[in-house]
Write a protein that holds these residues in place. Structure first.
Motif, PDB file in Angstrom:
ATOM      1  N   MET A  91       0.876  -1.175   0.000  1.00 41.79           N
ATOM      2  CA  MET A  91       0.000   0.000   0.000  1.00 41.79           C
ATOM      3  C   MET A  91       0.915   1.228   0.000  1.00 41.79           C
ATOM      4  N   VAL A  92       0.918   1.966  -1.101  1.00 47.71           N
ATOM      5  CA  VAL A  92       1.791   3.140  -1.228  1.00 47.71           C
ATOM      6  C   VAL A  92       0.927   4.401  -1.157  1.00 47.71           C
ATOM      7  N   VAL A  93       1.360   5.359  -0.353  1.00 51.53           N
ATOM      8  CA  VAL A  93       0.667   6.644  -0.227  1.00 51.53           C
ATOM      9  C   VAL A  93       1.616   7.741  -0.667  1.00 51.53           C
ATOM     10  N   ARG A  94       1.106   8.690  -1.448  1.00 54.83           N
ATOM     11  CA  ARG A  94       1.963   9.786  -1.916  1.00 54.83           C
ATOM     12  C   ARG A  94       1.297  11.123  -1.605  1.00 54.83           C
ATOM     13  N   ASN A  95       2.036  11.968  -0.896  1.00 54.38           N
ATOM     14  CA  ASN A  95       1.577  13.333  -0.616  1.00 54.38           C
ATOM     15  C   ASN A  95       2.229  14.330  -1.563  1.00 54.38           C
ATOM     16  N   SER A  97       4.835  14.410  -5.372  1.00 55.29           N
ATOM     17  CA  SER A  97       5.381  13.588  -6.462  1.00 55.29           C
ATOM     18  C   SER A  97       6.830  13.224  -6.152  1.00 55.29           C
ATOM     19  N   ALA A  98       7.189  11.997  -6.460  1.00 55.38           N
ATOM     20  CA  ALA A  98       8.582  11.542  -6.308  1.00 55.38           C
ATOM     21  C   ALA A  98       8.684  10.144  -6.900  1.00 55.38           C
ATOM     22  N   GLY A  99       9.920   9.675  -6.986  1.00 57.42           N
ATOM     23  CA  GLY A  99      10.189   8.282  -7.304  1.00 57.42           C
ATOM     24  C   GLY A  99       9.497   7.782  -8.562  1.00 57.42           C
ATOM     25  N   SER A 100       8.929   6.582  -8.431  1.00 58.14           N
ATOM     26  CA  SER A 100       8.390   5.911  -9.626  1.00 58.14           C
ATOM     27  C   SER A 100       7.190   6.673 -10.198  1.00 58.14           C
ATOM     28  N   MET A 101       6.428   7.388  -9.349  1.00 56.17           N
ATOM     29  CA  MET A 101       5.274   8.115  -9.895  1.00 56.17           C
ATOM     30  C   MET A 101       5.739   9.316 -10.717  1.00 56.17           C
ATOM     31  N   ALA A 102       6.757  10.018 -10.230  1.00 58.63           N
ATOM     32  CA  ALA A 102       7.276  11.175 -10.970  1.00 58.63           C
ATOM     33  C   ALA A 102       7.794  10.709 -12.333  1.00 58.63           C
ATOM     34  N   GLY A 128       8.921  -7.888 -10.171  1.00 62.97           N
ATOM     35  CA  GLY A 128       9.361  -6.550  -9.757  1.00 62.97           C
ATOM     36  C   GLY A 128       8.243  -5.747  -9.099  1.00 62.97           C
ATOM     37  N   ASP A 129       7.369  -6.428  -8.359  1.00 66.85           N
ATOM     38  CA  ASP A 129       6.278  -5.758  -7.612  1.00 66.85           C
ATOM     39  C   ASP A 129       5.508  -4.756  -8.476  1.00 66.85           C
ATOM     40  N   PRO A 130       4.794  -5.233  -9.517  1.00 64.29           N
ATOM     41  CA  PRO A 130       4.151  -4.291 -10.441  1.00 64.29           C
ATOM     42  C   PRO A 130       3.007  -3.502  -9.815  1.00 64.29           C
ATOM     43  N   VAL A 174       6.892  12.669   2.173  1.00 68.09           N
ATOM     44  CA  VAL A 174       6.643  12.719   0.724  1.00 68.09           C
ATOM     45  C   VAL A 174       5.782  11.540   0.293  1.00 68.09           C
ATOM     46  N   ASP A 175       6.222  10.341   0.662  1.00 70.16           N
ATOM     47  CA  ASP A 175       5.457   9.128   0.348  1.00 70.16           C
ATOM     48  C   ASP A 175       5.939   8.002   1.242  1.00 70.16           C
ATOM     49  N   PHE A 176       5.205   6.918   1.272  1.00 72.38           N
ATOM     50  CA  PHE A 176       5.649   5.741   2.029  1.00 72.38           C
ATOM     51  C   PHE A 176       4.890   4.508   1.564  1.00 72.38           C
ATOM     52  N   LYS A 177       5.403   3.376   2.018  1.00 70.48           N
ATOM     53  CA  LYS A 177       4.778   2.091   1.689  1.00 70.48           C
ATOM     54  C   LYS A 177       4.530   1.342   2.989  1.00 70.48           C
ATOM     55  N   ILE A 178       3.348   0.743   3.105  1.00 69.02           N
ATOM     56  CA  ILE A 178       3.120  -0.147   4.245  1.00 69.02           C
ATOM     57  C   ILE A 178       2.632  -1.500   3.754  1.00 69.02           C
ATOM     58  N   PRO A 196      13.063   4.774   7.391  1.00 63.82           N
ATOM     59  CA  PRO A 196      13.586   5.476   6.203  1.00 63.82           C
ATOM     60  C   PRO A 196      13.774   4.553   4.990  1.00 63.82           C
ATOM     61  N   ASP A 197      13.707   3.224   5.198  1.00 61.95           N
ATOM     62  CA  ASP A 197      13.727   2.298   4.059  1.00 61.95           C
ATOM     63  C   ASP A 197      12.415   2.349   3.285  1.00 61.95           C
ATOM     64  N   THR A 198      11.339   2.707   3.973  1.00 61.41           N
ATOM     65  CA  THR A 198       9.998   2.578   3.371  1.00 61.41           C
ATOM     66  C   THR A 198       9.274   3.916   3.213  1.00 61.41           C
ATOM     67  N   CYS A 199       9.947   5.010   3.558  1.00 63.13           N
ATOM     68  CA  CYS A 199       9.339   6.344   3.437  1.00 63.13           C
ATOM     69  C   CYS A 199      10.293   7.263   2.681  1.00 63.13           C
ATOM     70  N   ARG A 200       9.747   8.301   2.034  1.00 64.40           N
ATOM     71  CA  ARG A 200      10.601   9.414   1.589  1.00 64.40           C
ATOM     72  C   ARG A 200      10.393  10.548   2.572  1.00 64.40           C
ATOM     73  N   LEU A 201      11.485  11.012   3.154  1.00 65.00           N
ATOM     74  CA  LEU A 201      11.453  12.000   4.226  1.00 65.00           C
ATOM     75  C   LEU A 201      12.411  13.128   3.880  1.00 65.00           C
ATOM     76  N   PHE A 215      20.787   5.946  -0.438  1.00 68.36           N
ATOM     77  CA  PHE A 215      21.426   4.703  -0.886  1.00 68.36           C
ATOM     78  C   PHE A 215      21.130   4.452  -2.364  1.00 68.36           C
ATOM     79  N   ARG A 216      19.825   4.561  -2.718  1.00 73.88           N
ATOM     80  CA  ARG A 216      19.434   4.257  -4.107  1.00 73.88           C
ATOM     81  C   ARG A 216      20.212   5.116  -5.095  1.00 73.88           C
ATOM     82  N   ARG A 217      20.393   6.405  -4.753  1.00 71.48           N
ATOM     83  CA  ARG A 217      20.970   7.362  -5.705  1.00 71.48           C
ATOM     84  C   ARG A 217      22.424   7.710  -5.399  1.00 71.48           C
TER      85      ARG A 217
HETATM   86  O1  C5P Z   1       9.559   3.704  -5.803  1.00 73.13           O
HETATM   87  P1  C5P Z   1       8.300   4.418  -5.463  1.00 73.13           P
HETATM   88  O2  C5P Z   1       8.345   5.873  -5.786  1.00 73.13           O
HETATM   89  O3  C5P Z   1       7.093   3.750  -6.036  1.00 73.13           O
HETATM   90  O4  C5P Z   1       8.173   4.318  -3.872  1.00 73.13           O
HETATM   91  C1  C5P Z   1       7.127   4.942  -3.162  1.00 73.13           C
HETATM   92  C2  C5P Z   1       7.397   4.779  -1.663  1.00 73.13           C
HETATM   93  O5  C5P Z   1       7.285   3.422  -1.281  1.00 73.13           O
HETATM   94  C3  C5P Z   1       8.803   5.209  -1.243  1.00 73.13           C
HETATM   95  O6  C5P Z   1       8.733   5.826   0.035  1.00 73.13           O
HETATM   96  C4  C5P Z   1       9.569   3.916  -1.162  1.00 73.13           C
HETATM   97  O7  C5P Z   1      10.608   3.982  -0.203  1.00 73.13           O
HETATM   98  C5  C5P Z   1       8.495   2.942  -0.730  1.00 73.13           C
HETATM   99  N1  C5P Z   1       8.714   1.589  -1.263  1.00 73.13           N
HETATM  100  C6  C5P Z   1       9.060   0.560  -0.409  1.00 73.13           C
HETATM  101  N2  C5P Z   1       9.259  -0.711  -0.896  1.00 73.13           N
HETATM  102  C7  C5P Z   1       9.079  -0.969  -2.201  1.00 73.13           C
HETATM  103  C8  C5P Z   1       8.715   0.058  -3.086  1.00 73.13           C
HETATM  104  C9  C5P Z   1       8.534   1.335  -2.589  1.00 73.13           C
HETATM  105  O8  C5P Z   1       9.202   0.775   0.792  1.00 73.13           O
HETATM  106  N3  C5P Z   1       9.250  -2.214  -2.631  1.00 73.13           N
END
Ligand code: C5P
Length: 239
Positions: A91-95, A97-102, A128-130, A174-178, A196-201, A215-217
């Motif tokens: 479940m991804v929430v975006r407040n 634009s960033a990352g894959s949505m941008a 790849g978690d589509p 910015v966004d996060f995944k749960i 911080p692995d699962t959120c953009r802060l 890390f990613r970039r």
């Molecule tokens: O990569 P994307 O922009 O779709 O990621 C959205 C948010 O979900 C980011 O905060 C990213 O860290 C998180 N995410 C995650 N695990 C994934 C994919 C995304 O925690 N497998």
């Protein structure tokens, strides 16, 4: 409580059985992967920081009435949690634009959205978690429409609470995944981690990224960012 055999090993965590069939131990590793594990590495202190940060956030969410799998922190790397079957949907929430949505929409990062954006991704490493939609999730048997309604509501409630918490830390969420899981009696609760692995802060003043994008970039100062989030969280929560 006795820790028993390893049940599962993921990219960043291991899960162990215990002598209680309804409880498992989660161990946070320093290993880091990105881009569907095409990029691999290790971040010093990441396991300890994510364990500590997830502990503080899940305790706070519990206080605010959100049901989570969290029971207690056991040591620097481990926590005891309720055993759930993880629903195979991220479940991804975006407040903003960033990352894959941008990328997908061809827009700049950092545009505040007038609405809360929800994405769901199908948890399937080989694919790849589509990104999927509700109908695909029902087709796959991952959830019913009624369960999806409940999952979006829970995710939205968590977003509201976290936006305020990070705001107190001078950080933009910015966004996060749960990930959500089902208990043995069918209740849907928050599982996995929030870190911080699962959120953009982003720091509000400098817009510095304080999350896994470092890390990613290859932006450097990865450990420092995780420690910074932990320290600000402790202050905000008076811990
Ligand atoms: O990569 P994307 O922009 O779709 O990621 C959205 C948010 O979900 C980011 O905060 C990213 O860290 C998180 N995410 C995650 N695990 C994934 C994919 C995304 O925690 N497998």
């Amino acid at each position: 409580m006795e820790k028993k055999e390893m049940l599962y090993e993921g990219k960043a965590k291991q899960v162990f059985a215990t002598d209680n069939p309804d409880q498992v131990v989660v161990r946070f590793k320093d290993d880091a992967t990105a881009f569907n594990a095409q990029k691999r590495g290790s971040v010093d202190l990441k396991g300890e920081m994510n364990n500590a940060i997830t502990t503080l956030i899940f305790e706070y969410l519990n206080e605010k009435g959100i049901k989570t799998h969290f029971i207690k922190q056991l040591d620097e790397r481990e926590q005891l949690v309720k055993k759930v079957s993880i629903i195979p949907l991220e479940m991804v929430v975006r407040n903003y634009s960033a990352g894959s949505m941008a990328q997908r929409l061809g827009v700049e990062e950092g545009i505040k959205s007038p609405v809360t954006i929800f994405d769901i991704c199908y948890k399937k490493d080989e694919l790849g978690d589509p990104l999927i939609n509700d109908h695909h999730a029902v087709f796959l048997g991952a959830a019913t429409y009624e369960e999806l309604d409940e999952m979006y509501e829970l995710t939205s409630d968590i977003n509201e609470i976290l936006i305020d918490l990070f705001d107190k830390m001078n950080i933009i969420l910015v966004d996060f995944k749960i990930e959500l899981g089902k208990t043995s009696d069918g209740e849907i609760i928050l599982a996995d981690e929030i870190s911080p692995d699962t959120c953009r802060l982003w720091d509000k003043d400098t817009m510095k990224k304080l999350d896994k994008d470092r890390f990613r970039r290859d932006l450097g100062e990865v450990t420092e960012a995780y420690v910074e989030i932990y320290n600000r969280l402790k202050v905000a929560l008076g811990k």
